[in-house]
Scaffold this motif. Structure first.
Motif, short mmCIF file in Angstrom:
data_model
loop_
_atom_site.label_atom_id
_atom_site.label_comp_id
_atom_site.label_asym_id
_atom_site.label_seq_id
_atom_site.Cartn_x
_atom_site.Cartn_y
_atom_site.Cartn_z
N TYR A 35 0.89 -1.23 -0.11
CA TYR A 35 0.06 -0.01 0.06
C TYR A 35 0.75 1.27 -0.11
N ARG A 91 -10.12 1.42 7.94
CA ARG A 91 -10.83 1.91 6.73
C ARG A 91 -12.17 1.93 6.91
N SER A 92 -13.20 1.07 6.87
CA SER A 92 -14.68 1.06 6.95
C SER A 92 -15.06 1.88 7.89
N SER A 146 -5.84 1.04 9.10
CA SER A 146 -6.04 -0.45 9.06
C SER A 146 -4.73 -1.00 9.52
N HIS A 194 -13.86 -4.71 8.42
CA HIS A 194 -13.65 -4.38 6.82
C HIS A 194 -12.59 -3.33 6.77
N ILE A 195 -11.45 -3.97 7.26
CA ILE A 195 -10.29 -3.20 7.45
C ILE A 195 -9.55 -2.60 5.96
N GLY A 196 -10.17 -3.34 4.78
CA GLY A 196 -9.80 -2.60 3.62
C GLY A 196 -8.62 -3.03 2.94
N PRO A 218 -12.55 -5.49 -1.88
CA PRO A 218 -12.60 -4.21 -2.90
C PRO A 218 -13.42 -3.08 -2.69
N LYS A 219 -14.66 -3.55 -1.81
CA LYS A 219 -15.38 -2.49 -1.36
C LYS A 219 -14.66 -1.13 -0.93
N TYR A 220 -13.72 -1.72 0.07
CA TYR A 220 -13.12 -0.53 0.69
C TYR A 220 -11.60 -0.22 -0.13
N GLY A 221 -11.53 -0.36 -1.09
CA GLY A 221 -10.00 -0.14 -1.87
C GLY A 221 -9.06 -1.27 -1.69
N GLY A 222 -9.58 -2.57 -1.18
CA GLY A 222 -8.61 -3.64 -1.05
C GLY A 222 -8.54 -4.31 -2.22
#
Lengths: 375, 129, 568
Positions: free
Chosen positions: A60, A142-143, A310, C236-238, C242-246
């Motif tokens: 990332y 993140r979420s 995250s 949902h740490i992403g 893919p929903k959270y940019g993962g």
């Protein structure tokens, strides 16, 4: 099996030789070598265990350097630096403890191990201040990321964070429990046990020392920056609950005709199925479009910044879990120190736990520049 | 290097206190140096591209000190040292291969929009079994 | 031969041995004895095998008709094959040979009293129970598990089934596997008999060592992958979502970084077993000892460089795909080295076709096919065609069942008399081997054909053109199943009622055969005499004992004195 007594044990040594040599080993040396290779291999597994997070970090950071540039300013590098020094110091005392054990000096070994434990929980105390401060600002994974200020100086929060209070409940209970246990053992004349539990109480005290020092650092910063303060947010559980209902209403209004009953069931099932922690409940209902307007006010702030946090929470969280495991292992060492178990032909456990502790330190040595010192 | 005690078993290898303290102060020095360099990077005119290698070099120097002296690697069996260091080989393999691959398909991920995907709405509204 | 009483004291079945030296369920549940832990592991993995095998039979029965023969929804079918895969892989195959057979045999082969960390060994077994329990809890939770054993994102994040239970179960099983591997590495390094060099070790040890390297290096990555998946699913740490940019493909990288080497965790110990069996039952020194030994290590290390071949069609970049494909072919080299060496060992040997040897020979055949079809899948152009078809299913079953399961059964038959001191019925054993072999081929050969004609895997229904193949396959599966049940029956009967056998009925030369059958609690009542594990001429038949012993033991004056046992 019997080994000539080379030990420098100054204490009254009532052990028979070979008391701590397991039946399947031929000599203390074989036992020590096996344990040593074992712990090194265990450290190998630890390195690879953390490697997953380092991979995520590297990817990332490589693909989204802009996120890291924006995000790292919200980490307090002075608190991070303080923690680094605390951990380094604990590594020193650990190494000194190993030396004492090797020389059979159980008493000084016990003192060094105790200092190491206190430093460990002090580290956790500082970490708790850092975490709660971020949660106050809505800097979550993140979420659940719900941070709306574009500059760190706007984010200073006065007063005691609710999250910090919640985080401190368990240490407080432990502190009280340990003190009571220690007193009880004193009353029934079990001096070693009493000492042990008092040592554990002092260890937990280290946590509060960490909290106080962390808070003083933060307060110093508040003093120098003259910006508007924001109120501490609501307690996390309450926050999650309100978010839940708000969002559910919104969702229904939006999607009644599409989803109907099935949607409700969906939600209920999830609640039964998974053990939500508060952050989760918070996060689950924050998807991108749900709060689109809210974030529309500050277009320049990238919501993907949450990905950095995250990774930050995963890495430091896993590291903190290792610190806690380390404290437990050190507590076991402390107990054995009090029982005068170590001799120069039997000090393996101190050495092994020491190696583990140094590895935890090593990982922090890398985490600190990687997370806090990005420029 | 270490204290020599003839009467200790040969696997028992106490490190002199002075050395331990020396290592500790070196570590503190390097930590402070890292923070200072990071804070003053702009004013010292160090290009930001160099910052990451500098920080990593300093961290590795610290790691070396901890490994060699606190963890007794300096005096340890070479097999143990090799076993531990080999883990880094596998970590770098892991990092390099994934980095190389993800670098190639990043654009696909960035153009992904969940709301455009067919079937997403149906998936979410499907009742649980 | 002067006086046999000294030899009898060493080699005759003793009054007290590890099976009866302590009694009561606690003496088993809290035992630190590697042999008892190995037996408990063996029982455990057998239960897992039968359970997951039953799932497989349900699947095959459903596929008897092209629209599904059983009243089973497609979702249930998905859950069924997922549990079949997950239980087989995590609870059966990975611990089967190393943790069950290896535990029993490894310390004895080294002449040691136990593994280096007996408590950790027991912990490994209990972690196995907990992990398996959690996998099964995914069913009992009422939600099942329908992601396939690979837990691919983003589906595993979206699905409402018991992914968290299952992933946590796999995480715990991973630790169980790490404990075993770490224990074996240390044991082999520090607990060999005095004077036992690396090249005097039986090849089974080498293969277990190579396996342990993988277990220690790869399994932690699975651990962190599954933890991140759990974090992704709950918070949902992403990172993968893919929903959270993962990046969902990243999950596959993480997963296969462990799971491809894990494939070699499954096959390497089996290869070690086969090296022993082929050599003993040909009564011939193993051909190319060092080649077999180093090829194990080579496979272990190469196994880390090829994980991308599972991802050829999942969005991986072309450059990386090419690299992985090229390296994949190199794995064929050490594998082929082994097969050629086994064949060369058989050449002009005095072959005894008893049950273990029958299993060993079927291993060579089945593993040969499994390995060669792997080359088709490693080749980019054919893999695009064959990906996610029954060809893949048949390929990995040839390696994992035809390879590992056959070797496990062969190994169990080989060491069974050592563990219980009783001999099995060889005829029925061979019948079971034939049923396994025939049933297995009948099940999976048609799947190669179907797969190459485009039958996709994981489907609950299919085009009627495949009907005949599927029905053959189903018949074969039942034959295979009954073959395994027969083998288990033969073994259980032998353990209870079989005729007594001597210390070394097979004229094997490695150290574990120098103990009595069943062995003493401390494995040996004397210091084992170091000899070449493949020097069968050193073994002589002792008329009075009715078993083979090492030539040196024929002269009692050379019998080393009894060790002083240290009891706790």
């Amino acid at each position: 099996m019997a080994v000539a007594d080379h030990s420098h044990d100054h204490h009254d040594d009532h052990h028979d030789h070979g008391e701590f040599i397991a039946h399947h080993f031929d000599s203390p040396e074989q036992q020590f070598d096996s344990g040593k290779l074992g712990i090194w291999l265990f450290l190998v597994t630890e390195v690879l265990f953390f490697s997953g997070l380092f991979v995520a970090y590297t990817l990332y950071r490589n693909h989204h350097p802009e996120i890291f540039d924006q995000a790292h300013v919200y980490l307090n590098k002075y608190l991070g630096g303080l923690n680094t020094i605390v951990l380094l110091f604990s590594s020193l005392t650990m190494a000194l403890g190993v030396r004492s054990a090797q020389l059979g000096k159980n008493k000084s070994c016990g003192i060094y191990v105790l200092i190491t434990m206190v430093c460990a929980s002090m580290f956790l105390g500082v970490k708790a201040v850092e975490y709660s401060h971020k949660w106050d600002m809505g800097i979550l994974v993140r979420s659940a990321f719900d941070f709306t200020y574009t500059h760190p100086d706007q984010t200073i929060i006065s007063g005691l964070s609710n999250y910090l209070v919640y985080l401190s409940v368990i240490p407080l209970l432990l502190l009280v429990g340990f003190i009571i246990t220690s007193v009880v053992f004193r009353l029934i004349d079990k001096a070693v046990w009493s000492k042990f539990w008092m040592g554990m109480a002092i260890t937990v005290g280290g946590y509060f020392l960490g909290v106080v020092i962390g808070y003083l650092f933060m307060a110093a910063k508040i003093g120098e920056a003259k910006h508007a303060y924001i109120e501490p947010v609501r307690p996390i559980a309450l926050y999650a609950m309100t978010q839940d209902t708000d969002h559910a209403k919104e969702d229904h209004a939006k999607s009644d005709h599409v989803k109907g009953d099935g949607h409700d069931k969906d939600h209920d099932d999830e609640h039964d199925d998974e053990h939500h922690d508060a952050a989760h409940a918070n996060g689950e209902h924050h998807d991108d479009h749900g709060h689109g307007e809210h974030h529309g006010e500050i277009p320049e702030f990238d919501r993907n910044v949450g990905t950095f946090f995250s990774i930050y929470y995963c890495m430091t969280g896993l590291h903190a879990i290792h610190i806690i495991a380390g404290i437990i292992a050190l507590g076991w060492l402390y107990f054995r120190c009090l029982n005068n178990h170590w001799r120069s032909d039997y000090f393996g456990p101190v050495d092994y736990v020491g190696l583990y502790w140094h590895l935890v330190d090593l990982i922090w040595i890398y985490l600190f520049p990687l997370l806090y010192l990005i420029d | 290097m270490a204290d020599h005690h003839d009467d200790l078993p040969k696997f028992c290898h106490p490190v002199p206190t002075k050395l331990l303290f020396g290592v500790f102060f070196a570590l503190i020095f390097l930590t402070i140096l890292t923070v200072v360099v990071s804070a003053l990077a702009g004013s010292m005119g160090i290009p930001s591209a160099f910052m990451f290698p500098i920080a990593m070099t300093l961290a590795t120097a610290k790691a070396f000190l901890v490994c060699a002296f606190f963890m007794h690697m300096w005096w340890d069996k070479s097999f143990n040292v090799i076993a531990f260091l080999s883990s880094l080989l596998f970590v770098s393999l892991f990092i390099c291969m994934t980095l190389m691959d993800t670098g190639h398909y990043q654009s696909t991920i960035e153009s992904y929009d969940v709301n455009q995907m067919p079937g997403v709405a149906e998936l979410e509204s499907e009742p649980a079994e | 031969m002067v006086d046999s009483s000294a030899r009898k004291a060493l080699f005759d079945t003793p009054e007290t041995h590890f099976l009866n030296c302590t009694k009561g369920w606690k003496s088993w549940a809290f035992t630190l004895d590697h042999k008892r832990i190995g037996i408990m592991y063996l029982i455990g993995v057998t239960i897992a095998l039968l359970l997951a095998g039953t799932f497989a039979l349900v699947l095959r029965t459903h596929l008897w008709a092209f629209d599904g023969a059983l009243p089973m929804s497609d979702d249930m079918y998905n859950q069924m094959f997922t549990l079949h895969g997950a239980v087989m892989v995590f609870s059966f195959i990975i611990p089967s040979v190393p943790a069950a057979l290896g535990n029993i045999v490894l310390p004895m082969m080294l002449g040691a009293k136990d593994v280096a960390f007996p408590r950790m060994n027991l912990a490994s077994f209990y972690l196995w129970i907990i992990g398996t329990g959690m996998l099964l809890a995914a069913i009992l939770s009422g939600y099942g598990l329908d992601t396939g054993w690979t837990f691919y994102t983003p589906y595993s994040i979206e699905t409402q089934t018991g992914v968290i239970w299952a992933t946590f179960g796999a995480f715990v099983l991973g630790f169980s596997s790490i404990f075993t591997g770490l224990n074996f590495l240390v044991t082999v390094n520090t607990m060999r008999s005095k004077g036992q060099g690396w090249f005097q070790l039986p090849l089974f040890i080498w293969s277990l060592y190579a396996t342990a390297i993988i277990q220690v290096l790869a399994t932690p990555v699975l651990g962190i992958t599954l933890l991140m998946l759990i974090a992704e699913k709950t918070m949902h740490i992403g990172i993968f979502d893919p929903k959270y940019g993962g990046d969902p493909v990243l999950f596959q990288h993480f997963f296969w970084f462990y799971s491809h080497p894990a494939v070699y965790i499954m096959i390497l110990p089996a290869m070690g077993v086969i090296s022993e069996l082929i050599s003993v039952y040909s009564q011939k020194r193993i051909f190319g000892y060092s080649f077999i030994a180093f090829s194990s290590v080579a496979i272990a290390l190469l196994g880390f460089l090829v994980w991308g071949h599972h991802m050829f069609t999942s969005g991986q970049s072309q450059v990386v795909t090419l690299i992985f494909s090229a390296i994949t072919f190199t794995v064929a080299i050490p594998s082929a080295v082994k097969v050629f060496n086994w064949l060369a060992t058989l050449y002009k040997g005095s072959i005894l076709l008893n049950t273990p040897m029958c299993f060993a020979l079927s291993f060579i055949f089945l593993f040969g096919i499994g390995g060669l079809t792997g080359l088709f899948l490693g080749a980019l152009s054919t893999d695009i065609h064959l990906h996610d078809t029954y060809f893949v299913v048949a390929h990995f079953h040839f390696v994992m069942v035809g390879g590992t399961l056959t070797a496990l059964l062969g190994g169990v038959f080989h060491w069974w008399p050592k563990v219980w001191g009783r001999m099995y019925n060889d005829f029925l054993g061979r019948v079971s081997c034939f049923m396994v072999f025939a049933g297995f081929n009948l099940t999976f050969f048609p799947q190669f054909v179907m797969g190459s004609r485009g039958m996709p895997r994981r489907y609950a229904s299919y085009d009627p053109e495949f009907l005949a193949f599927h029905q053959l396959s189903t018949i074969g599966a039942f034959v295979l199943g009954w073959g395994i049940v027969l083998a288990v029956g033969v073994l259980i009967y032998a353990a209870i009622k079989g005729p007594r056998c001597g210390a070394n009925p097979f004229k094997a030369a490695s150290l574990e055969w120098q103990s009595s059958s069943p062995p003493d609690f401390h494995n040996f009542v004397h210091n084992p005499l170091l000899n070449d594990p493949y020097d069968f001429d050193a073994m002589v038949f002792d008329e009075e004992l009715g078993t083979y012993i090492s030539r040196e033991f024929a002269d009692p004056s050379k019998v080393p004195p009894r060790k002083e046992p240290v009891h706790h």
